[in-house]
Design a protein around this motif. Structure first.
Motif, PDB file in Angstrom:
ATOM      1  N   ALA A  31       1.030  -0.964  -0.049  1.00 46.44           N
ATOM      2  CA  ALA A  31      -0.065   0.476  -0.271  1.00 46.44           C
ATOM      3  C   ALA A  31       0.659   1.099  -0.105  1.00 46.44           C
ATOM      4  N   PHE A  32       1.598   1.193   0.810  1.00 43.37           N
ATOM      5  CA  PHE A  32       2.751   2.262   1.179  1.00 43.37           C
ATOM      6  C   PHE A  32       3.523   2.776  -0.460  1.00 43.37           C
ATOM      7  N   ALA A  33       3.893   1.717  -1.022  1.00 38.79           N
ATOM      8  CA  ALA A  33       4.201   1.759  -2.029  1.00 38.79           C
ATOM      9  C   ALA A  33       3.759   2.516  -3.546  1.00 38.79           C
ATOM     10  N   ALA A  34       2.023   1.888  -3.641  1.00 39.52           N
ATOM     11  CA  ALA A  34       1.300   2.692  -4.403  1.00 39.52           C
ATOM     12  C   ALA A  34       0.881   3.858  -4.076  1.00 39.52           C
ATOM     13  N   MET A  35       1.115   4.453  -2.514  1.00 42.77           N
ATOM     14  CA  MET A  35       0.493   5.766  -2.350  1.00 42.77           C
ATOM     15  C   MET A  35       1.443   6.461  -2.634  1.00 42.77           C
ATOM     16  N   LYS A  36       2.639   5.934  -2.415  1.00 44.80           N
ATOM     17  CA  LYS A  36       4.038   7.049  -3.412  1.00 44.80           C
ATOM     18  C   LYS A  36       3.991   7.250  -4.405  1.00 44.80           C
ATOM     19  N   LYS A  37       3.634   6.158  -5.081  1.00 43.89           N
ATOM     20  CA  LYS A  37       3.592   5.627  -6.672  1.00 43.89           C
ATOM     21  C   LYS A  37       2.748   7.145  -7.235  1.00 43.89           C
ATOM     22  N   ALA A  38       1.931   7.494  -6.358  1.00 44.51           N
ATOM     23  CA  ALA A  38       0.286   8.044  -6.312  1.00 44.51           C
ATOM     24  C   ALA A  38       0.535   9.512  -6.803  1.00 44.51           C
ATOM     25  N   ILE A  39       1.560   9.875  -5.487  1.00 46.55           N
ATOM     26  CA  ILE A  39       2.429  10.638  -5.286  1.00 46.55           C
ATOM     27  C   ILE A  39       3.652  11.506  -7.012  1.00 46.55           C
ATOM     28  N   GLU A  40       3.999  10.659  -6.845  1.00 55.15           N
ATOM     29  CA  GLU A  40       5.045  10.725  -7.894  1.00 55.15           C
ATOM     30  C   GLU A  40       4.896  11.134  -8.894  1.00 55.15           C
ATOM     31  N   LYS A  41       3.404  11.331  -9.386  1.00 52.31           N
ATOM     32  CA  LYS A  41       2.212  10.826 -10.483  1.00 52.31           C
ATOM     33  C   LYS A  41       1.742  11.941 -10.570  1.00 52.31           C
ATOM     34  N   GLY A  42       1.395  12.925  -9.608  1.00 52.76           N
ATOM     35  CA  GLY A  42       0.965  13.965  -9.202  1.00 52.76           C
ATOM     36  C   GLY A  42      -0.882  13.361  -8.707  1.00 52.76           C
ATOM     37  N   ALA A  43      -1.104  11.922  -8.847  1.00 54.08           N
ATOM     38  CA  ALA A  43      -2.359  11.796  -8.113  1.00 54.08           C
ATOM     39  C   ALA A  43      -2.127  12.146  -6.389  1.00 54.08           C
ATOM     40  N   ILE A  44      -2.183  13.469  -6.786  1.00 55.14           N
ATOM     41  CA  ILE A  44      -2.018  13.838  -4.960  1.00 55.14           C
ATOM     42  C   ILE A  44      -3.861  13.948  -3.578  1.00 55.14           C
ATOM     43  N   CYS A  45      -4.432  13.725  -4.543  1.00 51.92           N
ATOM     44  CA  CYS A  45      -6.046  13.950  -3.953  1.00 51.92           C
ATOM     45  C   CYS A  45      -6.045  13.013  -3.266  1.00 51.92           C
ATOM     46  N   TRP A  46      -6.568  12.321  -2.413  1.00 54.51           N
ATOM     47  CA  TRP A  46      -7.089  10.745  -1.819  1.00 54.51           C
ATOM     48  C   TRP A  46      -7.992  11.065  -1.450  1.00 54.51           C
ATOM     49  N   ASN A  47      -9.048  10.159  -1.427  1.00 62.35           N
ATOM     50  CA  ASN A  47     -10.138  10.108  -0.947  1.00 62.35           C
ATOM     51  C   ASN A  47     -10.182   8.349   0.035  1.00 62.35           C
ATOM     52  N   SER A  48     -10.765   8.937   1.870  1.00 76.56           N
ATOM     53  CA  SER A  48     -10.926   7.678   2.157  1.00 76.56           C
ATOM     54  C   SER A  48     -12.267   7.722   2.718  1.00 76.56           C
ATOM     55  N   GLY A  49     -12.311   7.091   3.815  1.00 72.66           N
ATOM     56  CA  GLY A  49     -13.718   7.370   4.994  1.00 72.66           C
ATOM     57  C   GLY A  49     -13.668   6.244   6.159  1.00 72.66           C
ATOM     58  N   GLU A  50     -14.492   7.150   7.653  1.00 73.41           N
ATOM     59  CA  GLU A  50     -14.526   6.600   9.154  1.00 73.41           C
ATOM     60  C   GLU A  50     -14.334   5.642   8.954  1.00 73.41           C
ATOM     61  N   PHE A  51     -15.630   4.653   7.962  1.00 69.48           N
ATOM     62  CA  PHE A  51     -16.037   3.312   7.756  1.00 69.48           C
ATOM     63  C   PHE A  51     -15.720   2.671   7.073  1.00 69.48           C
ATOM     64  N   TYR A  52     -13.887   2.393   5.524  1.00 64.22           N
ATOM     65  CA  TYR A  52     -13.989   2.228   5.017  1.00 64.22           C
ATOM     66  C   TYR A  52     -13.047   1.113   5.335  1.00 64.22           C
ATOM     67  N   GLY A  53     -13.215  -0.554   5.115  1.00 64.83           N
ATOM     68  CA  GLY A  53     -11.985  -0.985   5.012  1.00 64.83           C
ATOM     69  C   GLY A  53     -13.106  -2.489   5.901  1.00 64.83           C
ATOM     70  N   THR A  54     -11.986  -3.310   5.756  1.00 68.98           N
ATOM     71  CA  THR A  54     -12.380  -4.869   6.221  1.00 68.98           C
ATOM     72  C   THR A  54     -11.626  -5.653   7.396  1.00 68.98           C
ATOM     73  N   PRO A  55     -11.609  -5.807   8.488  1.00 69.38           N
ATOM     74  CA  PRO A  55     -12.748  -6.184   9.307  1.00 69.38           C
ATOM     75  C   PRO A  55     -12.917  -4.921   9.793  1.00 69.38           C
ATOM     76  N   ASP A  56     -11.577  -4.464  10.479  1.00 68.60           N
ATOM     77  CA  ASP A  56     -11.473  -2.905  11.150  1.00 68.60           C
ATOM     78  C   ASP A  56     -12.342  -1.735  10.383  1.00 68.60           C
ATOM     79  N   PRO A  57     -13.405  -1.488  11.034  1.00 66.82           N
ATOM     80  CA  PRO A  57     -14.016  -0.368  10.370  1.00 66.82           C
ATOM     81  C   PRO A  57     -12.912   1.145  10.142  1.00 66.82           C
ATOM     82  N   THR A  58     -12.094   0.746  10.633  1.00 68.33           N
ATOM     83  CA  THR A  58     -11.161   2.518  10.862  1.00 68.33           C
ATOM     84  C   THR A  58     -10.130   1.973   9.943  1.00 68.33           C
ATOM     85  N   LEU A  59     -10.125   0.583   9.348  1.00 69.87           N
ATOM     86  CA  LEU A  59      -9.032   0.504   7.976  1.00 69.87           C
ATOM     87  C   LEU A  59      -8.250   1.569   7.793  1.00 69.87           C
ATOM     88  N   GLY A  60      -9.323   2.035   7.131  1.00 64.84           N
ATOM     89  CA  GLY A  60      -8.896   3.411   5.689  1.00 64.84           C
ATOM     90  C   GLY A  60      -7.474   4.317   6.575  1.00 64.84           C
TER      91      GLY A  60
END
Length: 331
Positions: A31-60
């Motif tokens: 995941a960190f490699a993907a996030m680093k690549k996103a910044i490198e490519k200019g994909a700097i608007c990140w979207n997540s949620g309080e309830f995202y992720g499994t099984p922990d609802p705050t995983l995101g």
């Protein structure tokens, strides 16, 4: 040029969608490699949620916390948008002032100061609470410095106008793709263009359907919640796959992937012909997928017209979600 929370994002600014419907947790290293690549490519608007992720609802949010704690230098490079205010036990939208504050404070607690919330939005409009009250509560959070700006998610045209009258709306997040074009006919795109509000186009790849990698419902993991969605049901899938097949044919002729072509279709319309600025936020869990999504392949007027012809001649059957969730769309 798109401006979100007073931050300009050029034509290469893409979003990185939170890992919302993955059946398992992505290892931090990947995941960190993907996030680093996103910044490198200019994909700097990140979207997540309080309830995202499994099984922990705050995983995101916990993933974001771990990332920015390890790489604090990246916090100022990213525009972070967070959705909240949903009771996931019954999919109930929570828009009362008390619920809004509870959700904002919980999000801040989990992030624990490693990254500010640039935009906060209620994931759906609460039908029991006037939108003016919901936005009013969020406006107080802006004034208190808890959040940078206010977004809307899956809101109808009238709601967008009413909300914007209370406090400037930084962005409207809505599903928009080759198989979800409702905003062009229901007033959402036109009101956003009028009010100069950018649209954050989530699921620009049709929840993975438009990548061409899902050939049958059985290709989805058993615990993947897309199996519950109407468009992925076997009787609808066999009709909807025809659109994908035709997009694949054009992509092969163009020498790109179907995903790249679907993304280019969204970008091509940004700011044109009465459309607002559009910011697609495809999901990705690997650096390679981020690179693919960020690769601009260009689109000619003829290719755009061909894609529009594919949309017009291929019926999409079934709702975007399941019945209970459909009632909260474009509220």
């Amino acid at each position: 040029m798109i401006t979100i929370c007073n931050t300009p994002v050029g034509s290469t600014g893409y979003g990185l969608l939170g890992f919302t419907w993955r059946p398992h947790q992505t290892p931090d290293e990947q995941a960190f490699a993907a996030m680093k690549k996103a910044i490198e490519k200019g994909a700097i608007c990140w979207n997540s949620g309080e309830f995202y992720g499994t099984p922990d609802p705050t995983l995101g949010l916990q993933l974001l916390h771990r990332y920015f704690k390890k790489y604090p230098e990246d916090a100022s490079k990213v525009i972070l948008s967070i959705k909240g205010c949903v009771d996931m036990s019954n999919l109930r939208a929570l828009g009362s002032p008390a619920d809004v504050r509870k959700s904002v404070d919980n999000t801040l607690r989990i992030l624990d100061g490693v990254k500010k919330i640039d935009i906060f939005e209620c994931a759906r409009v609460d039908p029991r609470t006037p939108i003016e009250e919901t936005i009013g509560a969020l406006a107080e959070c802006v004034r208190e410095g808890k959040i940078g700006g206010i977004g809307l998610s899956e809101s109808g045209a009238a709601t967008i106008r009413r909300a914007h009258a209370v406090h400037p709306i930084a962005a409207v997040e809505i599903e928009y793709s080759l198989w979800a074009t409702e905003i062009r006919t229901n007033g959402v795109a036109s009101v956003c263009a009028e009010l100069n509000i950018p649209i954050v186009a989530y699921s620009p790849l049709g929840k993975g359907f438009l990548t061409g990698e899902i050939k049958s419902p059985e290709d989805l993991p058993e615990n993947d919640f897309r199996r519950r969605f109407s468009r992925f049901q076997p009787e609808n899938f066999k009709i909807n796959i025809e659109l994908v097949n035709r997009v694949e044919g054009l992509a092969k002729k163009k020498g790109c992937t179907p995903a790249q072509l679907a993304m280019e279709w969204v970008r091509y319309q940004s700011g044109r012909d009465g459309m607002p600025d559009l910011l697609p936020i495809p999901g990705a869990t690997t650096a390679g997928r981020v690179e693919e999504n960020c690769q601009e392949v260009g689109l000619t007027e003829e290719e755009y017209s061909e894609l529009e012809g594919i949309i017009g001649s291929n019926q999409i059957v079934g709702g975007r979600y399941f019945e209970a969730a459909e009632s909260l769309l474009f509220a």
